[in-house]
Scaffold this motif. Structure first.
Motif, short mmCIF file in Angstrom:
data_model
loop_
_atom_site.label_atom_id
_atom_site.label_comp_id
_atom_site.label_asym_id
_atom_site.label_seq_id
_atom_site.Cartn_x
_atom_site.Cartn_y
_atom_site.Cartn_z
N THR A 351 10.89 -3.90 10.82
CA THR A 351 11.26 -3.59 9.50
C THR A 351 10.67 -4.39 8.66
N MET A 352 10.51 -5.86 9.04
CA MET A 352 10.20 -7.06 8.28
C MET A 352 8.54 -6.63 8.02
N LEU A 353 7.91 -6.05 9.13
CA LEU A 353 6.38 -6.01 9.07
C LEU A 353 6.09 -4.85 8.16
N GLY A 354 6.90 -3.74 8.31
CA GLY A 354 6.78 -2.63 7.33
C GLY A 354 6.77 -2.97 5.92
N LEU A 355 7.96 -3.69 5.57
CA LEU A 355 8.11 -4.35 4.03
C LEU A 355 6.93 -5.02 3.67
N ALA A 356 6.52 -5.90 4.59
CA ALA A 356 5.45 -6.64 4.27
C ALA A 356 4.09 -5.77 3.82
N LEU A 357 3.86 -4.65 4.72
CA LEU A 357 2.67 -3.70 4.51
C LEU A 357 2.74 -3.01 3.14
N ILE A 358 4.23 -2.80 2.59
CA ILE A 358 4.41 -2.18 1.40
C ILE A 358 4.30 -3.09 0.26
N MET A 359 4.80 -4.42 0.52
CA MET A 359 4.43 -5.25 -0.64
C MET A 359 3.24 -5.30 -1.02
N PHE A 360 2.02 -5.19 -0.10
CA PHE A 360 0.75 -4.91 -0.55
C PHE A 360 0.29 -4.44 -1.77
N TYR A 361 1.01 -3.09 -1.93
CA TYR A 361 0.85 -2.39 -2.87
C TYR A 361 1.24 -2.52 -4.32
#
Length: 452
Positions: A351-361
């Motif tokens: 989940t933390m990895l996924g949120l980091a990927l979304i923060m990219f945008y």
């Protein structure tokens, strides 16, 4: 008792199995689409805000320029017969009532040379609004009007009440002194109240005597007009021969309308563009003279649209459409590493990895508004990759797998950036890239025991 312990052991082993973990990661990927949609809404909202600011600025500065003219206007008398009855003798007589109508004549030759210079100084908040100033030079001549085609008796013409009419958008954005020379005599334009054709404003000269002004059957004309405008410059080819030349320092034009620019003289480079049009009366289907009303000929307009080829919000929107792909492929890399190395990765860590990927945008859109898209993409991707690699070191307890993850993410973000920049070959490159990724996944997952 033993049966219950065996059942609990079976349940535990299922949730620890590769299949169960794969199902949970897949479910998490779908759940993360919700915040990804919020990011897409944010991009749309920022794009709409920019459009509102652009509309506000162009409303004040000037919108599209569409030029229609010049047109010669000559009034003439028409007669309406009606019966008059004498109240005493009851004798009926026929009388005529004269009314004024107008005949309109397009020029025999119309030449235009326009120089369009962009203006990048109109900044509103964080938004740069690119508009232009157009300097237009018109010349040509009118030939002798042909009244026979219009069934008008020359004796009914009011030759001394002739005038020149110009229809155009953006009357309020005209910045030049409005004068026209007819056979070297200057006449001033005045604006006229709008008619039902609200797209145009109308300019009319003071009247002149056609017969005293005409020379060898012709009336030569020339005049200058300067506009503040935005988006496009277009013309209607009212001349029997219409020649238009446009020069501009705008490097990204789009030629639009009913007529194509001359391919042999067309130039587009980093310094701007040059385009020529030559349109003959046989190339269009309208007449050179009309009565009562000037027709709406918008369908015959042509010219150049000055576009922004790189719209940062469109690029951000395209990048966000690949968000599901980025999350899915990144999770797949971690899942393969987990399955091969037998290192346990908790669903919270996914989940933390996924949120980091979304923060990219969110980083991408916020940085783009203050710089270029390419620079923002570099900073946002480097930040997210660094964060994920450092987090991976703490999860995987070594540096070999995090290094592989970092290289994989660099490849993925580079792949997405290349696709965003491409237009004609985006589908081809994207398909080939996904095919290669699928092959790599098949290769690395070939020895995984999916039964455990």
């Amino acid at each position: 008792m033993e049966n219950q312990m065996q059942e609990n052991q079976n349940k535990g082993s299922f949730f620890q199995s590769t299949t169960a973990k794969m199902m949970m990661v897949g479910l998490l990927t779908l759940v993360l689409l919700i915040p990804l949609e919020f990011v897409k809404d944010l991009i749309s909202e920022r794009s709409q805000r920019k459009q509102e600011v652009t509309d506000e600025v162009t409303q004040l500065w000037g919108k599209d320029v569409l030029f229609y003219g010049p047109i010669m206007q000559i009034p003439y008398k028409t007669y309406e017969e009606y019966n008059v009855t004498n109240p005493k003798t009851k004798v009926v007589t026929i009388e005529k009532k004269a009314t004024i109508s107008y005949a309109y004549f397009f020029p025999e030759k119309l030449n235009n040379t326009s120089n369009v210079k962009k203006n990048t100084s109109l900044k509103r908040g964080i938004y740069n609004n690119v508009v232009f100033t157009a300097n237009m030079n018109f010349d040509g001549h009118f030939s002798k009007p042909n009244f026979e085609k219009l069934n008008i008796n020359e004796g009914d013409l009011l030759w001394d009440k002739a005038s020149i009419v110009v229809k155009t958008t953006n009357l309020k954005s005209i910045k030049s002194d409005l004068k026209i020379k007819l056979n070297n005599q200057a006449f001033s334009f005045e604006s006229k109240p709008e008619d039902e054709d609200a797209i145009y404003g109308t300019l009319v000269t003071n009247t002149f005597n056609y017969k005293t002004l005409v020379n060898n059957g012709k009336i030569d004309f020339n005049f200058l007009m300067q506009y503040n405008g935005s988006n496009s410059v277009k013309f209607i080819p009212v001349g029997k021969i219409t020649v238009v030349n446009i020069d501009s320092d705008w490097e990204s034009p789009s030629y639009e309308g009913a007529f194509a620019a001359n391919d042999t003289t067309k130039i587009i480079n980093k310094k701007g563009f040059h385009a020529d049009w030559k349109i003959l009366d046989i190339n269009r289907t309208f007449s050179q003279q009309y009565v009562d009303k000037i027709p709406n000929l918008n369908e015959y307009s042509f010219g150049a649209k000055l576009i922004e080829t790189v719209n940062e919000y469109q690029q951000n929107e395209r990048a966000s459409k690949y968000g599901f792909l980025m999350i899915g492929l990144t999770f797949l890399v971690f899942f393969l590493i987990q399955s091969i190395s037998k290192i346990n990765i908790h669903i919270f860590q996914y989940t933390m990895l996924g949120l980091a990927l979304i923060m990219f945008y969110t980083l991408l859109i916020s940085i783009t508004e203050h710089s270029s898209f390419a620079f923002a993409y570099l900073i946002a991707s480097a930040s997210v990759i660094t964060m994920i690699v450092l987090y991976s070191i703490s999860i995987l307890k070594n540096k070999k797998f995090p290094t592989f993850i970092g290289l994989s993410l660099v490849a993925l973000y580079t792949f997405i950036f290349v696709i965003i920049q491409l237009e004609n070959y985006a589908l081809l490159v994207g398909s080939i890239g996904l095919f290669i990724i699928l092959g790599a996944v098949m290769y690395f997952s070939r020895k995984i025991d999916w039964g455990k």
